[in-house]
Scaffold this motif. Structure first.
Motif, mmCIF file in Angstrom:
data_model
loop_
_atom_site.group_PDB
_atom_site.id
_atom_site.type_symbol
_atom_site.label_atom_id
_atom_site.label_comp_id
_atom_site.label_asym_id
_atom_site.label_seq_id
_atom_site.Cartn_x
_atom_site.Cartn_y
_atom_site.Cartn_z
ATOM 1 N N GLU A 80 8.215 16.755 7.808
ATOM 2 C CA GLU A 80 6.942 16.338 7.223
ATOM 3 C C GLU A 80 6.363 15.180 8.022
ATOM 4 N N ILE B 240 3.512 12.163 7.444
ATOM 5 C CA ILE B 240 2.688 11.556 6.402
ATOM 6 C C ILE B 240 1.627 10.689 7.075
ATOM 7 N N PRO B 241 0.387 10.908 6.737
ATOM 8 C CA PRO B 241 -0.667 10.126 7.377
ATOM 9 C C PRO B 241 -0.706 8.683 6.854
ATOM 10 N N PHE C 136 0.854 -1.189 0.000
ATOM 11 C CA PHE C 136 0.000 0.000 0.000
ATOM 12 C C PHE C 136 0.884 1.231 0.000
ATOM 13 N N GLU C 137 0.781 2.009 -1.054
ATOM 14 C CA GLU C 137 1.649 3.181 -1.166
ATOM 15 C C GLU C 137 1.188 4.273 -0.204
ATOM 16 N N LEU C 138 2.123 4.725 0.614
ATOM 17 C CA LEU C 138 1.775 5.755 1.588
ATOM 18 C C LEU C 138 2.204 7.129 1.147
ATOM 19 N N MET C 139 3.261 7.161 0.366
ATOM 20 C CA MET C 139 3.819 8.471 0.044
ATOM 21 C C MET C 139 4.455 8.419 -1.330
ATOM 22 N N ASP C 140 4.309 9.521 -2.036
ATOM 23 C CA ASP C 140 4.888 9.646 -3.365
ATOM 24 C C ASP C 140 5.784 10.875 -3.342
ATOM 25 N N GLY C 141 7.038 10.692 -3.685
ATOM 26 C CA GLY C 141 7.941 11.839 -3.720
ATOM 27 C C GLY C 141 8.809 11.915 -2.486
ATOM 28 N N ALA C 142 9.681 12.906 -2.520
ATOM 29 C CA ALA C 142 10.667 13.031 -1.448
ATOM 30 C C ALA C 142 10.213 14.050 -0.423
ATOM 31 N N PRO C 143 10.072 13.603 0.813
ATOM 32 C CA PRO C 143 9.664 14.538 1.851
ATOM 33 C C PRO C 143 10.878 15.323 2.358
#
Lengths: 787, 302
Positions: free
Chosen positions: B244, B246-247, B233-240
């Motif tokens: 940050e 992330i929920p 399950f993808e939680l995040m896309d890109g570089a934080p």
């Protein structure tokens, strides 16, 4: 990762669009058959195309817009599903099963939109959830677009005042909170773009950021559109929060754009009331931010606001807008040490325009601005930056344009100080601007003091400035400038003769230092102006107040003499010569015989010593004769001397025709109709006879040489003189002499001659005939002439 | 239907019905051949009762040495296929030796059966419950009929359910803190949580949450461990960037999960893990695995 060429990018976009279309098609089919599961599946696949990293913002936008359209259809489908009994809460959960985050969040936003519409949960809760969940996208480009989608779908669903989604209590706060949060996050993403990727791509990245900025700015626009954002809300929540974000992001592009955005989207009234907050943020921005443009726009807006709504002016005073702006600018300049002078000047220029618009009655404000500007400029020497100087010119022109009255500008004590910092060329330009303004508005400058100040301002035109000129001024430009100075002289005027004399004295003082090149332009108007003054002088002994007038004609004439004396050295003898004659005539009117005589003497000297060109001599002599003829002030002796000289000059002219014409012109010197003392028929006749003689000899010379056409004309001209004096009844001019002259001409006429002479003769005869017809005394005299 | 009778002509047809068979919930079970069949669902301490019909074919008589029904709980290891280990075995004798001439119905009942383990279909092990009817015959071979059923046991929410909170990282490279709201989730639960980025010096491409099942079979030296990823399950896309958060919100319902099984009859265990994976731009993976306990909460609807 990133496209090397636009071509590759096109390819990627095409591929993405194709896959997108295919899935959109399947989604549509699933929608048509009411298959929620498939609709979700294909929409997620479709949205997966947005996960690409290969497209530039521009191309990505293309894809995004397609997605946007498709998602509208999906939203309608969701809405129908809920009407068919599908629980919206389940739907909201269902879309979150998607494994990839980007499609999931797009679907979540879409479902969220439906959720809000069904009103099964308070809008604020859903919005809060959406804006939080969107944190999952940390990729700047994708995140910006996703959040922009969120902003788009939520726009009409914010729990604003008067909105159908308005909740029980204080929901505007929620709406504002939501938009602010989304704004903050978007800005962070936007700023982050700057720092990702290799340094060599910086330029391209900045360009791309430029393309994306409206997505971020849109949030501010939404805020400004909210009914619930009133002044209090704006002042207490919106502005501080937005500014905090702007200041903290420490990004040049963002700060510049967003501050400008604030200024543009929110009402002027708000700006006015929150001026100190807004301005307080300015010194905290990055030093590279082009704060001057921003502040200029703010001031421009405020001045327009004031200009359009006169009734708000009291507020400007109430909030002390001017002093706040002034302080803020001071602070900004202080904070940004290496701020180019251009920026500083631009700021002051805007501030000046602002205060001129808003507080036209507060000249002290304008002066204060100029003062601050001087302070800023001091220690930097002359300004070399051409744009900065241009800006200073505009700064200095502002008060002139506003008041249309240079007199007001002259009251600004700091005005000349600013001018000091300009280089010579710009000073000249500035001076031209000032003069032009005066001319345009026909401003009369009436006191010596102001004249002094004005001349100080336009020094650049009047003097050669101390330092050597690097560039030689274009001759035409120079002339143009000096002509304008000349025109200016006539605008310096006072009805009171004493004051006027003072003005003139000041002018003289300045003009005489102007160097030879300028004198020939500046002296004549000065002389003319002085002569005008003389004419206005009360006749001597006719002083109603009985006191001794300090300004006497004599004094002025002396003064004139001094001025004109400067000219021959220039050298402009020709001009000086004419002016002397002018003065002589003026003296004549004032019955100042010695002075008139003196002027004449000067003119004669010039004629003898300086005027050598034969053509110039002819003209000069005509002038002498004309002037002398009108003089009545001279006693017999003086007059004799002068006329004698004049006739002498006539005889010494180089060419015979010129001699001839001068001599017959001299005849007028001996017959003034209104003055019986000067009616000497003998000498008139003498002159005419001499003219005939010269014409004769000219004819002989001509017959030896190139024909005699010219001399016939001379005869006819002399005939005309004869007729004139004959008509006047001078006894020495007899009928016989006229007749014989006509006869002579007729003889000459038989020879081949030029058409000019013929027509001249014909019209002379016609004239005689006409006079004859008139009858009366003159008619009788003409009757006697037998042709 | 009964493959054991394949060699012979079946002498009779045996069918098993449950007392409340029409109302009882049926759940899908995947059979060996990949077919999915619906089986009735029971839970521990339930009474399993019903009727067994024996229907001789074409008026034949069936001679037998007795009829019995067994309730078996079996564990089958795949490396030892066909060899069932019965952990539960209950028998009811239905008939004394004799002959059956016509259709005969035997009621049966196992009251309050203790069935501690749930039906489980794993990679290397299977636990199943079956009713086995045997018509014993001396010479011709017994006639046997099976009926599978499914057992699921529901437990109340655990009294203690702490969140999982942990800070992990690679020095000077990546520091994160993650938090999952619970350590024990029921099968329809939602994992909520947050990932905080304390330090990010690598270029992260994305972050996924994986749900992994670790099935260990055998004991001691013969322990065999199989791990599968059931969900990604993808939680995040890109570089934080630093700071940050992330929920995390993962619904468990779409995935095919079972409760955690610990040491079932000394034969096998099934454990679940949440694996947080960060992938950088060079496709290197950084991960941290945390065990969670899954349990089956009584569904209110059924």
């Amino acid at each position: 990762m990133i496209a090397d060429g636009a071509e590759d990018e096109e390819k990627w976009l095409a591929a993405g669009a194709a896959a997108f279309k295919q899935n959109a098609f399947y989604m549509q089919r699933a929608i048509d058959s009411n298959n929620l599961k498939d609709a979700l599946k294909y929409s997620a696949q479709m949205l997966s195309e947005l996960r690409t990293s290969k497209l530039s913002p521009h191309k990505y936008y293309d894809l995004y817009m397609r997605a946007f359209d498709e998602l509208r259809k999906l939203e309608i489908f969701f809405m129908e599903e809920t009407r068919r009994g599908c629980s919206v809460i389940e739907l909201y959960e269902l879309v979150q099963h998607a494994g990839n985050i980007l499609p999931r969040l797009y679907l979540l936003c879409t479902a969220g939109s439906v959720y809000i519409k069904t009103k099964e949960a308070p809008a604020k809760e859903i919005l809060k959830d959406l804006v939080e969940m969107c944190r999952g996208i940390q990729h700047p480009l994708r995140g910006l677009f996703l959040r922009s989608y969120l902003a788009q779908i939520s726009r009409d669903k914010l729990p604003d005042i008067g909105s159908e989604y308005e909740g029980d209590a204080d929901t505007v706060t929620d709406a504002v909170e939501f938009v602010l949060l989304n704004f903050t996050e978007m800005n962070k993403l936007w700023v982050r773009m700057q720092h990702q990727g290799p340094a060599r791509d910086k330029e391209r990245r900045e360009k791309e950021r430029g393309e994306l900025r409206d997505l971020v700015g849109k949030n501010l626009h939404v805020l400004s559109q909210l009914e619930g954002v009133d002044l209090d809300m704006y002042r207490d929540t919106v502005l501080p929060r937005v500014l905090e974000q702007i200041v903290n992001c420490r990004d040049e592009i963002a700060q510049y754009y967003l501050i400008d955005c604030i200024i543009q989207v929110f009402p002027d009234e708000y700006h006015l009331q929150t001026l100190d907050v807004l301005l307080g943020a300015c010194p905290q921005l990055q030093p590279s931010v082009d704060i001057m443009t921003v502040l200029s726009r703010l001031m421009e807006r405020l001045s327009n606001y004031a200009a359009l709504n006169a009734e708000v002016l009291p507020y400007f005073l109430q909030v002390e807008a001017f002093s706040k702006l002034n302080n803020a600018i001071g602070k900004v300049i202080e904070a940004q040490e290496d701020m180019p002078i251009l920026s500083a000047v631009t700021l002051y220029s805007s501030l000046l325009k602002f205060t001129l618009h808003v507080h036209p009655d507060r000249l002290d404000y304008a002066d204060q601005v100029l003062g601050s500007c001087v302070k800023q400029l001091s220690g930097k020497g002359k300004i070399n930056d051409t744009r900065a100087t241009r800006e200073i010119v505009s700064l200095l022109s502002a008060p002139l344009e506003k008041y249309n009255d240079v007199v007001i500008a002259l009251k600004l004590t700091n005005y000349p100080l600013v001018v000091e910092y300009l280089d010579n060329e710009t000073k000249r330009i500035m001076a031209t601007v000032i003069i032009r303004s005066i001319m345009k508005n026909n401003t009369l400058i009436t006191t010596a003091e102001k004249v002094e100040a004005l001349l100080e301002l336009i020094k650049g035109l009047i003097n050669d400035l101390d330092e050597p000129q690097g560039l030689e001024v274009d001759e035409d430009d120079f002339e143009e400038e000096q002509n304008s100075v000349a025109r200016l002289v006539h605008m310096l005027y006072n009805d009171d003769t004493e004051e006027m004399f003072k003005i003139i004295s000041i002018l003289k003082k300045h003009f005489l230092t102007g160097g030879p090149k300028r004198l020939k332009f500046t002296i004549p108007p000065l002389v003319v102006s002085t002569l005008k003054l003389i004419r206005r002088l009360p006749v001597e002994g006719d002083n109603p107040f009985g006191k001794e007038a300090s300004v006497t004609a004599t004094k002025i004439f002396q003064f004139l003499n001094q001025i004109i004396e400067a000219l021959p050295n220039v050298p402009s003898p020709d001009l000086a010569f004419r002016l002397y004659l002018q003065c002589a005539e003026a003296a004549n009117k004032c019955d100042e015989e010695p002075i008139a005589y003196e002027f004449f003497t000067q003119a004669y000297i010039l004629y003898e010593e300086e005027i050598s060109d034969s053509k110039a001599q002819v003209t000069a002599l005509q002038l002498i004769i004309g002037t002398l003829q009108r003089m009545h002030v001279f006693g017999v002796e003086n007059r004799d001397t002068l006329t004698h000289k004049a006739t002498g000059y006539s005889a010494k002219l180089l060419k015979k025709p010129d001699q001839c014409r001068a001599v017959y012109a001299c005849s007028h010197l001996f017959w003034l109709e209104d003055h019986e003392t000067i009616q000497d028929g003998d000498r008139v006749l003498l002159c005419l006879k001499r003219a005939l003689k010269i014409a004769n000899s000219a004819q002989q010379m001509g017959s030896n040489g190139q024909g005699s056409a010219g001399s016939v004309t001379l005869f006819i001209e002399i005939l005309n003189k004869y007729l004139y004096f004959y008509e006047k009844g001078i006894p020495q001019i007899t009928v016989e002499s006229v007749e014989s002259l006509i006869q002579l001409i007729k003889n000459e006429e038989s020879m081949p001659s030029d058409p000019y002479a013929e027509s001249l003769f014909a019209s002379t005869l016609q004239f005689m005939e006409f006079q004859k017809q008139k009858g009366g005394a003159i008619g009788d005299r003409y009757e006697e002439i037998k042709v | 239907m009964n493959f054991l009778l394949g060699a012979f002509k079946p002498a009779c047809n045996i069918s098993i019905t449950f007392t409340d068979g029409k109302n009882r919930k049926q759940v899908p079970i995947k059979k060996d051949n990949g077919q999915i069949v619906m089986n009735p669902l029971f839970q521990s301490q339930e009474t399993i009762a019903g009727k067994i019909h024996i229907d001789p074919y074409q008026g034949k008589k069936v001679e037998h040495n007795g009829v019995k029904v067994e309730l078996l709980g079996q564990i089958e290891m795949y490396f030892d296929r066909g060899n069932f280990y019965d952990f539960t075995s209950l028998v009811r004798e239905l008939d004394v030796p004799g002959e059956i001439y016509e259709r005969k119905t035997y009621p049966f009942e196992f009251s309050s059966v203790e069935m501690p383990y749930e039906t489980y279909n794993g990679v290397n092990v299977r636990l199943k419950y079956v009713l086995k009817v045997t018509v014993t015959r001396g010479y011709a071979g017994s006639i046997v009929e099976y009926q599978d059923f499914v057992v699921r046991n529901y437990v109340p929410p655990p009294p203690i359910n702490n969140s999982i909170k942990m800070e992990v990282g690679i020095e000077d490279c990546l520091h994160i803190e993650f938090e999952y709201n619970k350590s024990k989730y029921h099968l329809k639960d939602v994992i909520l949580g947050k990932i905080y980025f304390l330090l990010v010096r690598i270029k992260i491409k994305n972050m996924d949450l994986e749900i992994r099942r670790r099935e260990s079979t055998g004991a001691g030296a013969n322990t065999h461990v199989e791990t599968e990823t059931l969900a990604k399950f993808e939680l995040m896309d890109g570089a934080p960037v630093r700071g940050e958060s992330i929920p995390v919100r993962v619904f468990l319902s779409p995935y095919d999960l079972t409760p955690t099984h610990t040491n079932i009859n000394n034969k096998f265990s099934v454990k679940y893990y949440l694996n947080l994976v960060l992938v950088d731009e060079e496709d290197r993976r950084y991960f941290k695995q945390q065990e969670i306990t899954l349990y089956r909460l009584k569904e209110e609807a059924s």
